[in-house]
Scaffold this motif. Sequence first.
Motif, PDB file in Angstrom:
ATOM      1  N   ALA A  55      -9.908   7.559   1.853  1.00  0.00           N
ATOM      2  CA  ALA A  55      -9.665   6.210   1.332  1.00  0.00           C
ATOM      3  C   ALA A  55      -8.684   6.240   0.165  1.00  0.00           C
ATOM      4  N   ALA A  56      -8.814   7.244  -0.699  1.00  0.00           N
ATOM      5  CA  ALA A  56      -7.873   7.373  -1.817  1.00  0.00           C
ATOM      6  C   ALA A  56      -6.452   7.611  -1.303  1.00  0.00           C
ATOM      7  N   ALA A  57      -6.324   8.476  -0.290  1.00  0.00           N
ATOM      8  CA  ALA A  57      -5.000   8.742   0.280  1.00  0.00           C
ATOM      9  C   ALA A  57      -4.420   7.484   0.929  1.00  0.00           C
ATOM     10  N   ALA A  58      -5.275   6.746   1.634  1.00  0.00           N
ATOM     11  CA  ALA A  58      -4.807   5.501   2.247  1.00  0.00           C
ATOM     12  C   ALA A  58      -4.387   4.492   1.182  1.00  0.00           C
ATOM     13  N   GLY A  59      -5.123   4.451   0.063  1.00  0.00           N
ATOM     14  CA  GLY A  59      -4.745   3.555  -1.020  1.00  0.00           C
ATOM     15  C   GLY A  59      -3.390   3.912  -1.609  1.00  0.00           C
ATOM     16  N   ARG A  66       4.418   4.814   0.504  1.00  0.00           N
ATOM     17  CA  ARG A  66       4.032   5.087   1.881  1.00  0.00           C
ATOM     18  C   ARG A  66       4.274   6.553   2.244  1.00  0.00           C
ATOM     19  N   ARG A  67       5.395   7.095   1.788  1.00  0.00           N
ATOM     20  CA  ARG A  67       5.706   8.489   2.120  1.00  0.00           C
ATOM     21  C   ARG A  67       4.729   9.447   1.447  1.00  0.00           C
ATOM     22  N   PHE A  68       4.495   9.254   0.155  1.00  0.00           N
ATOM     23  CA  PHE A  68       3.562  10.116  -0.573  1.00  0.00           C
ATOM     24  C   PHE A  68       2.153   9.996   0.010  1.00  0.00           C
ATOM     25  N   GLY A  69       1.733   8.781   0.308  1.00  0.00           N
ATOM     26  CA  GLY A  69       0.415   8.566   0.886  1.00  0.00           C
ATOM     27  C   GLY A  69       0.267   9.231   2.238  1.00  0.00           C
ATOM     28  N   LEU A  70       1.315   9.174   3.053  1.00  0.00           N
ATOM     29  CA  LEU A  70       1.270   9.800   4.373  1.00  0.00           C
ATOM     30  C   LEU A  70       1.154  11.316   4.255  1.00  0.00           C
ATOM     31  N   GLY A 210       0.828   5.188 -11.529  1.00  0.00           N
ATOM     32  CA  GLY A 210       0.743   4.276 -10.391  1.00  0.00           C
ATOM     33  C   GLY A 210      -0.076   4.820  -9.238  1.00  0.00           C
ATOM     34  N   TRP A 211       0.026   6.117  -8.952  1.00  0.00           N
ATOM     35  CA  TRP A 211      -0.670   6.649  -7.781  1.00  0.00           C
ATOM     36  C   TRP A 211      -2.175   6.715  -8.005  1.00  0.00           C
ATOM     37  N   ILE A 212      -2.611   6.902  -9.266  1.00  0.00           N
ATOM     38  CA  ILE A 212      -4.044   6.894  -9.559  1.00  0.00           C
ATOM     39  C   ILE A 212      -4.610   5.485  -9.382  1.00  0.00           C
ATOM     40  N   HIS A 213      -3.896   4.503  -9.887  1.00  0.00           N
ATOM     41  CA  HIS A 213      -4.336   3.114  -9.723  1.00  0.00           C
ATOM     42  C   HIS A 213      -4.402   2.747  -8.242  1.00  0.00           C
ATOM     43  N   ALA A 214      -3.429   3.188  -7.468  1.00  0.00           N
ATOM     44  CA  ALA A 214      -3.418   2.896  -6.034  1.00  0.00           C
ATOM     45  C   ALA A 214      -4.570   3.592  -5.316  1.00  0.00           C
TER      46      ALA A 214
END
Length: 295
Positions: A55-59, A66-70, A210-214
């Motif tokens: 879920a964290a990765a999807a967030g 999108r690239r970092f999350g993927l 930003g990535w922690i908040h996401a």
Amino acid sequence: GLDGLSPVVLGVFIVAVYRLGRASATTVPKLIMAIMAAVALAYSPLGIVAILALAAAAGIGLFHSRRFGLVVLTMLTALLLVVHLAPGFPSAPLSPEVQTPISPSSAGLAKLGLFFFKVGALTFGGGSMMIAMIQEQLVHQWHWLTPQEFIDGLALGQVTPGPVLVVTAYVGYKVAGIAGAGVAATASYLPSFILMLIILPMFERVRTLGWIHAAMQGVGPAVSGMFAVALVRMAPHALPNPFAVAVLMGTLIALLAWRISAIKLMLTGAGLGVLRSRLCSFPGVQGTLRHICSN
């Protein structure tokens, strides 16, 4: 008293999940994430930790990059496949079906402390996630507690100061006595102190990443979805008869419509439970009110 208290506690948690869901699943993607997390916990071999990580990765992918999350999601998926398929891997079992139950007598204080340290380190969304993790592993996988014992612990925790601490101490006591209570309570809170000591000096800097908040935007809906599953699993044991169902309905109405405080409802539920037990102890009443007196 617990006969009337357990459905009240269930009602309090149902309302908590409802409010948590309204606060966290504010968009269609977040609502879908909550549903997917609930389905994954209920029907997949994934455990709570794996679902939170995904879920964290999807967030990150949905709300940051999108690239970092993927990339993160792909790495996590590959790791979970390795863990699930490699029989020699220490954490290979991911589901209740393939995990071997561990008896409390063979667990030892070290294993109890390690489990609660993990629970404390991976708790998101307050005590609700901690309760879901304890229920998932200690009740359904390792069978250290029966579902009814777990519900009784929750009920006792809600009428005492520090409910989460009381629940962890209660579970530790049921597994390993006084020493187990101390180990469980200490281990569950130790990660919080460690993390705060590490994070506090750079809190402002970390908070703005930003990535922690996401990632937290992905974790929030997942927590509400998984806690809803935990409540569904708890319901049959907290609602054994029509009396308990009626108490639950009254609790939900009182909390949502009249906004009566939870502690007042718990005291009322406990009183109703005592009254029911006294009434049903008379032979004549048992026959007349058999539906209320049924277990």
